[in-house]
Motif scaffolding. Structure first.
Motif, PDB file in Angstrom:
ATOM      1  N   ASP A 303       5.559 -14.985  10.469  1.00 19.07           N
ATOM      2  CA  ASP A 303       6.895 -14.865  11.058  1.00 19.07           C
ATOM      3  C   ASP A 303       7.550 -16.209  11.324  1.00 19.07           C
ATOM      4  N   ARG A 304       6.745 -17.242  11.476  1.00 18.06           N
ATOM      5  CA  ARG A 304       7.311 -18.560  11.780  1.00 18.06           C
ATOM      6  C   ARG A 304       8.113 -19.131  10.607  1.00 18.06           C
ATOM      7  N   LEU A 305       7.905 -18.605   9.421  1.00 17.22           N
ATOM      8  CA  LEU A 305       8.688 -19.047   8.268  1.00 17.22           C
ATOM      9  C   LEU A 305      10.118 -18.521   8.320  1.00 17.22           C
ATOM     10  N   ASN A 306      10.399 -17.598   9.257  1.00 15.75           N
ATOM     11  CA  ASN A 306      11.742 -17.036   9.389  1.00 15.75           C
ATOM     12  C   ASN A 306      12.654 -17.865  10.278  1.00 15.75           C
ATOM     13  N   ASP A 307      12.184 -19.039  10.731  1.00 19.13           N
ATOM     14  CA  ASP A 307      13.005 -19.919  11.568  1.00 19.13           C
ATOM     15  C   ASP A 307      14.063 -20.572  10.687  1.00 19.13           C
ATOM     16  N   TYR A 308      15.316 -20.167  10.893  1.00 23.52           N
ATOM     17  CA  TYR A 308      16.396 -20.695  10.061  1.00 23.52           C
ATOM     18  C   TYR A 308      17.239 -21.734  10.805  1.00 23.52           C
ATOM     19  N   SER A 309      16.611 -22.464  11.710  1.00 24.61           N
ATOM     20  CA  SER A 309      17.334 -23.485  12.469  1.00 24.61           C
ATOM     21  C   SER A 309      17.750 -24.651  11.584  1.00 24.61           C
ATOM     22  N   GLY A 310      17.045 -24.828  10.456  1.00 22.80           N
ATOM     23  CA  GLY A 310      17.360 -25.940   9.565  1.00 22.80           C
ATOM     24  C   GLY A 310      16.637 -27.215   9.920  1.00 22.80           C
ATOM     25  N   THR A 311      15.835 -27.205  10.977  1.00 20.03           N
ATOM     26  CA  THR A 311      15.081 -28.387  11.368  1.00 20.03           C
ATOM     27  C   THR A 311      13.673 -28.294  10.820  1.00 20.03           C
ATOM     28  N   ALA A 312      12.860 -29.271  11.191  1.00 21.36           N
ATOM     29  CA  ALA A 312      11.500 -29.346  10.670  1.00 21.36           C
ATOM     30  C   ALA A 312      10.623 -28.199  11.157  1.00 21.36           C
ATOM     31  N   THR A 313      11.082 -27.434  12.147  1.00 21.32           N
ATOM     32  CA  THR A 313      10.243 -26.358  12.686  1.00 21.32           C
ATOM     33  C   THR A 313       9.942 -25.292  11.651  1.00 21.32           C
ATOM     34  N   GLN A 314      10.758 -25.169  10.596  1.00 19.89           N
ATOM     35  CA  GLN A 314      10.508 -24.145   9.593  1.00 19.89           C
ATOM     36  C   GLN A 314       9.631 -24.657   8.446  1.00 19.89           C
ATOM     37  N   SER A 315       9.261 -25.930   8.475  1.00 17.65           N
ATOM     38  CA  SER A 315       8.388 -26.463   7.439  1.00 17.65           C
ATOM     39  C   SER A 315       6.987 -25.890   7.601  1.00 17.65           C
ATOM     40  N   PRO A 316       6.382 -25.392   6.530  1.00 17.71           N
ATOM     41  CA  PRO A 316       5.024 -24.843   6.642  1.00 17.71           C
ATOM     42  C   PRO A 316       4.005 -25.883   7.102  1.00 17.71           C
ATOM     43  N   PHE A 317       4.231 -27.147   6.745  1.00 17.83           N
ATOM     44  CA  PHE A 317       3.330 -28.207   7.196  1.00 17.83           C
ATOM     45  C   PHE A 317       3.414 -28.379   8.707  1.00 17.83           C
ATOM     46  N   VAL A 318       4.616 -28.273   9.238  1.00 15.40           N
ATOM     47  CA  VAL A 318       4.818 -28.399  10.684  1.00 15.40           C
ATOM     48  C   VAL A 318       4.209 -27.211  11.409  1.00 15.40           C
ATOM     49  N   ILE A 319       4.339 -26.032  10.842  1.00 13.66           N
ATOM     50  CA  ILE A 319       3.780 -24.830  11.451  1.00 13.66           C
ATOM     51  C   ILE A 319       2.278 -24.969  11.640  1.00 13.66           C
ATOM     52  N   VAL A 320       1.606 -25.425  10.594  1.00 13.88           N
ATOM     53  CA  VAL A 320       0.147 -25.567  10.670  1.00 13.88           C
ATOM     54  C   VAL A 320      -0.231 -26.722  11.593  1.00 13.88           C
ATOM     55  N   ALA A 321       0.500 -27.841  11.519  1.00 16.22           N
ATOM     56  CA  ALA A 321       0.194 -28.992  12.363  1.00 16.22           C
ATOM     57  C   ALA A 321       0.375 -28.657  13.836  1.00 16.22           C
ATOM     58  N   SER A 322       1.410 -27.894  14.147  1.00 19.02           N
ATOM     59  CA  SER A 322       1.646 -27.505  15.539  1.00 19.02           C
ATOM     60  C   SER A 322       0.532 -26.602  16.043  1.00 19.02           C
ATOM     61  N   ALA A 323       0.083 -25.690  15.177  1.00 16.87           N
ATOM     62  CA  ALA A 323      -1.015 -24.809  15.565  1.00 16.87           C
ATOM     63  C   ALA A 323      -2.295 -25.586  15.804  1.00 16.87           C
ATOM     64  N   ALA A 324      -2.438 -26.723  15.098  1.00 21.12           N
ATOM     65  CA  ALA A 324      -3.635 -27.544  15.256  1.00 21.12           C
ATOM     66  C   ALA A 324      -3.491 -28.531  16.423  1.00 21.12           C
ATOM     67  N   GLY A 325      -2.339 -28.504  17.104  1.00 17.13           N
ATOM     68  CA  GLY A 325      -2.139 -29.368  18.252  1.00 17.13           C
ATOM     69  C   GLY A 325      -1.712 -30.778  17.919  1.00 17.13           C
ATOM     70  N   ILE A 326      -1.216 -31.015  16.712  1.00 16.00           N
ATOM     71  CA  ILE A 326      -0.761 -32.352  16.314  1.00 16.00           C
ATOM     72  C   ILE A 326       0.756 -32.394  16.496  1.00 16.00           C
ATOM     73  N   ASN A 327       1.206 -32.970  17.592  1.00 20.32           N
ATOM     74  CA  ASN A 327       2.612 -32.882  17.986  1.00 20.32           C
ATOM     75  C   ASN A 327       3.528 -33.877  17.276  1.00 20.32           C
ATOM     76  N   ALA A 328       2.975 -34.914  16.682  1.00 20.65           N
ATOM     77  CA  ALA A 328       3.814 -35.948  16.071  1.00 20.65           C
ATOM     78  C   ALA A 328       4.368 -35.527  14.708  1.00 20.65           C
ATOM     79  N   ILE A 329       3.676 -34.607  14.032  1.00 20.60           N
ATOM     80  CA  ILE A 329       4.067 -34.231  12.670  1.00 20.60           C
ATOM     81  C   ILE A 329       5.501 -33.716  12.580  1.00 20.60           C
ATOM     82  N   PRO A 330       5.947 -32.810  13.486  1.00 23.28           N
ATOM     83  CA  PRO A 330       7.324 -32.302  13.366  1.00 23.28           C
ATOM     84  C   PRO A 330       8.377 -33.405  13.370  1.00 23.28           C
ATOM     85  N   SER A 331       8.227 -34.385  14.245  1.00 21.46           N
ATOM     86  CA  SER A 331       9.213 -35.466  14.318  1.00 21.46           C
ATOM     87  C   SER A 331       9.182 -36.334  13.069  1.00 21.46           C
ATOM     88  N   VAL A 332       7.978 -36.584  12.540  1.00 17.95           N
ATOM     89  CA  VAL A 332       7.863 -37.390  11.321  1.00 17.95           C
ATOM     90  C   VAL A 332       8.535 -36.681  10.154  1.00 17.95           C
TER      91      VAL A 332
END
Length: 546
Positions: A303-332
C-alpha cells in the motif's frame, strides 16, 4: 548581447563523388552544417559532456520514483520484461541516430535530418512537436521541484519557482560548456546514487541489515511474478506488462536528445556515435538492475506504493530503508531527485532552443531566433523558452502534482513520435543508399544489423503510441483527461505536417535525389583528428564515459 550575422550559406560540395555546381548548394541550404552554425555557435561540448548529458536525461524521476508504480502494474517480472522491451527499442533508436548524426552533425539533429531525408513538412512537424513539448517540460520539471521541496519545508513554493527559473535561465544563457559541466556533475551524482541504491537494495534483500530477515525472491513466489491488470488470467497479465512499457518510455525519454547540439560538440562524427553506443549500455544496465532489485524488495501490492505526494516517500528504496530504520535515505533520495528534475529542465531548455534555432535556419521559424550572443548561444531562443517557464506558477494551487502530471502526460506521446522520426530517417537513409548504389559501409558510423532493427523498432513505437491510452477504452475506465493527454500529440503533429505541406507545397524527397554523395564528401573534407590516448588520472576517471 551582440547579434551576429544571420545569413545562411550552403556548403559547396566537391571531391571524390564528383564536382557539383555551386548552384546545387542552394537546393539544400541548411541540410549540411551551415556557416551560420560553424561561425556563430561554439563547440563547447566534449565527449564526456554528451555521454553524461544523455545519461542525465534518462535517469530521473522515472527511475527514482516511478519504478514502484511499474511493479504495481505489471508485477516484478512484468515490469522487468516491460523495461527490457523498451530498452531494446532504445538500443535501435540510439544506433539509428548515431549513423545519421555521424553523417549530418547539425544543430537540431533528427529534426533537420527529417527534412533532408523525408519531407520538409515532416521536419517542420517534428521540430514543432519538440519545441512545444520542451516549452511545457521545463515548467513541469520546475513544478515538480516545488513538490519535492515540500518534503522538507512549508515555505511558499513560489520562492523555489523563482529560484529555479533564474538558475535554469542562467545555465541556458551561459556558454554551452558551462551547461555541459553542470550536467556532467549532476549525471555523476545520479549514477553514484543508482549504484548505491542497487547495492543497498541487494544488501536488504539478502538480509544484510541487522534485524531484517532475508527476502530473496519471496514476493515473486507469494504475490506472483505478474500482476493482472484490468482483465484476468493470462490476458490480464499481458496487459499489465504492456501498461508498464508506456511508463518505461517516459523513463527512458531524453537519450535521443544527445545529438541536438551536434554543431556545438567537439568532433561530433566521432563523439556522438560513441555516446550512442555507450549510453545505451549504461542506461539499460541501470534500469534493468534497478527494476530487478525493486521487484525483489517490495511486494507488488504494498500500500505504501500508493503515496502520490510526489516526494521521496513513494520511492520503493525509501520504503524499505524506512522499514529498516535508516532515516537518512529519504532525504538523500529526495535531494538527488530534485537535482534530477532540474537537470531535466536544463536539458529540455537546450533541446527546445537548439531545435527552434534549427527551424529558423531552415526558414521554418522567424529569423530573429537566429540571433546569438558573442559566446555562441541563441539568446532569443532562450528568452522565448524562459517566458514559458512561468507556467510553473500553476503549481501554486493545492493540487500541484495534478498540474505536474497533466503537463507530463500532455507531452509523453512526443517521446515516441521523436523516436519514430529517428527511425524513419534512418530507414530512408538506408533505402536511399541502396537506390544510389552506395554501400552502407560508406557511412562514418555503421552497423550491419541496424537495417533490420530500425523497422522492427518503428513498428513497436507506433504500436505503443497508438495503444498509449488503451485503459480508457475498457469498461468503466473512461477518462476524458487521460484520453486527451495520451492522444493529443498525434493530431497536432499531423496538423502541422499537412498545414506546412499545403502552404509550401512540399513533396516527399525522392530517394534518388537525396544528396548523400555530397554529405559523404563533407565527411571527407572535414576529417576529425584521432582520439588522443588518456593517461594518468584522466584514464582512471574516464571509465564513467569511455
Amino acid at each position: 548581447m551582440s547579434s551576429k550575422d544571420v545569413s545562411i550559406t550552403g556548403v559547396e560540395p566537391t571531391g571524390q563523388y564528383g564536382d557539383v555546381e555551386a548552384s546545387r548548394a542552394s537546393d539544400h541550404d541548411g541540410d549540411f552544417l551551415t556557416q551560420l552554425e560553424d561561425n556563430n555557435l561554439a563547440r563547447g561540448l566534449q565527449q564526456r559532456h554528451i555521454q553524461m548529458i544523455a545519461i542525465a536525461g534518462a535517469i530521473g524521476t522515472g527511475l527514482f520514483l516511478g519504478l514502484g508504480g511499474s511493479i504495481q502494474t505489471g508485477g516484478p517480472l512484468g515490469a522487468l520484461l516491460g523495461y527490457a522491451t523498451v530498452g531494446l527499442i532504445v538500443c535501435a533508436v540510439q544506433f539509428a541516430l548515431g549513423e545519421v548524426a555521424a553523417l549530418l552533425p547539425v544543430t537540431g539533429s533528427f529534426v533537420r535530418h527529417a527534412e533532408f531525408l523525408v519531407d520538409p513538412a515532416f521536419g517542420f512537424a517534428i521540430g514543432l512537436n519538440i519545441v512545444y513539448g520542451n516549452l511545457l517540460s521545463v515548467p513541469a520539471e520546475i513544478s515538480a521541484i516545488c513538490v519535492l521541496f515540500q518534503y522538507w519545508t512549508d515555505l511558499n513554493p513560489s520562492v523555489f519557482i523563482c529560484i529555479f527559473i533564474v538558475l535554469t535561465f542562467l545555465v541556458g544563457i551561459s556558454f554551452v560548456g558551462i551547461y555541459g559541466e553542470v550536467e556532467f556533475f549532476f549525471a555523476a551524482l545520479k549514477i553514484l546514487l543508482v549504484v548505491f541504491l542497487i547495492i543497498f537494495g541487494l544488501v536488504i534483500d539478502l538480509g544484510g541489515i541487522p534485524g531484517q530477515e532475508r527476502i530473496g525472491f519471496r514476493y515473486w513466489k507469494t504475490k506472483g511474478p505478474f500482476v493482472e491488470y484490468i482483465a484476468t488470467g493470462a490476458w490480464g497479465q499481458f496487459l499489465g506488462y504492456w501498461a508498464v512499457m508506456t511508463n518505461a518510455v517516459f523513463s527512458f525519454a531524453g537519450v535521443e536528445s544527445l545529438a541536438m547540439a551536434a554543431a556545438e560538440t567537439q568532433n561530433p562524427r566521432r563523439n556522438i556515435p560513441k555516446a550512442c553506443k555507450k549510453v545505451f549500455a549504461r542506461v539499460l544496465i541501470f534500469y534493468i538492475l534497478a527494476v530487478l532489485i525493486v521487484g525483489m524488495i517490495v511486494a507488488s501490492d504494498d500500500d505504501r506504493l500508493n503515496d502520490y505526494s510526489g516526494t521521496a516517500t513513494q520511492s520503493p528504496f525509501v520504503i524499505v530503508a524506512s522499514a529498516a530504520g535508516i532515516n537518512a535515505i529519504p532525504s538523500v533520495v529526495n535531494a538527488v531527485v530534485i537535482t534530477s528534475a532540474w537537470s531535466s529542465s536544463n536539458q529540455a531548455l537546450l533541446s527546445g532552443t537548439r531545435v527552434l534555432y534549427g527551424l529558423a535556419i531552415k526558414g521554418q521559424a522567424p529569423k530573429i531566433f537566429l540571433r546569438t550572443t558573442s559566446w555562441g548561444v541563441p539568446y532569443v531562443c532562450v528568452l522565448f523558452n524562459t517566458a514559458f517557464m512561468f507556467l510553473a506558477f500553476m503549481a501554486l494551487s493545492s493540487n500541484a502534482m495534478t498540474v505536474f502530471w497533466w503537463l507530463v502526460d500532455l507531452t509523453a506521446a512526443g517521446v515516441l513520435i521523436s523516436w519514430s522520426a529517428v527511425l524513419v530517417n534512418h530507414i530512408r537513409l538506408i533505402q536511399a543508399m541502396k537506390k544510389q548504389g552506395i554501400p552502407h559501409s560508406a557511412l562514418p558510423f555503421h552497423n550491419s544489423w541496424t537495417r533490420y532493427s530500425s523497422p522492427i523498432a518503428l513498428f513497436m513505437c507506433i504500436t505503443i503510441l497508438l495503444t498509449g491510452g488503451w485503459p480508457t477504452f475498457t469498461k468503466g475506465n473512461w477518462d476524458s483527461a487521460s484520453f486527451v493527454s495520451a492522444y493529443l500529440d498525434i493530431p497536432l503533429v499531423l496538423a502541422a505536417f499537412l498545414l506546412w505541406k499545403y502552404i509550401k507545397g512540399t513533396k516527399f524527397v525522392s530517394l534518388a535525389d537525396i544528396p548523400i554523395k555530397e554529405a559523404l564528401e563533407e565527411v571527407d573534407r572535414h576529417v576529425e583528428p584521432a582520439e588522443p590516448k588518456k593517461t594518468g588520472l584522466g584514464r582512471v576517471l574516464g571509465f564513467l564515459w569511455d
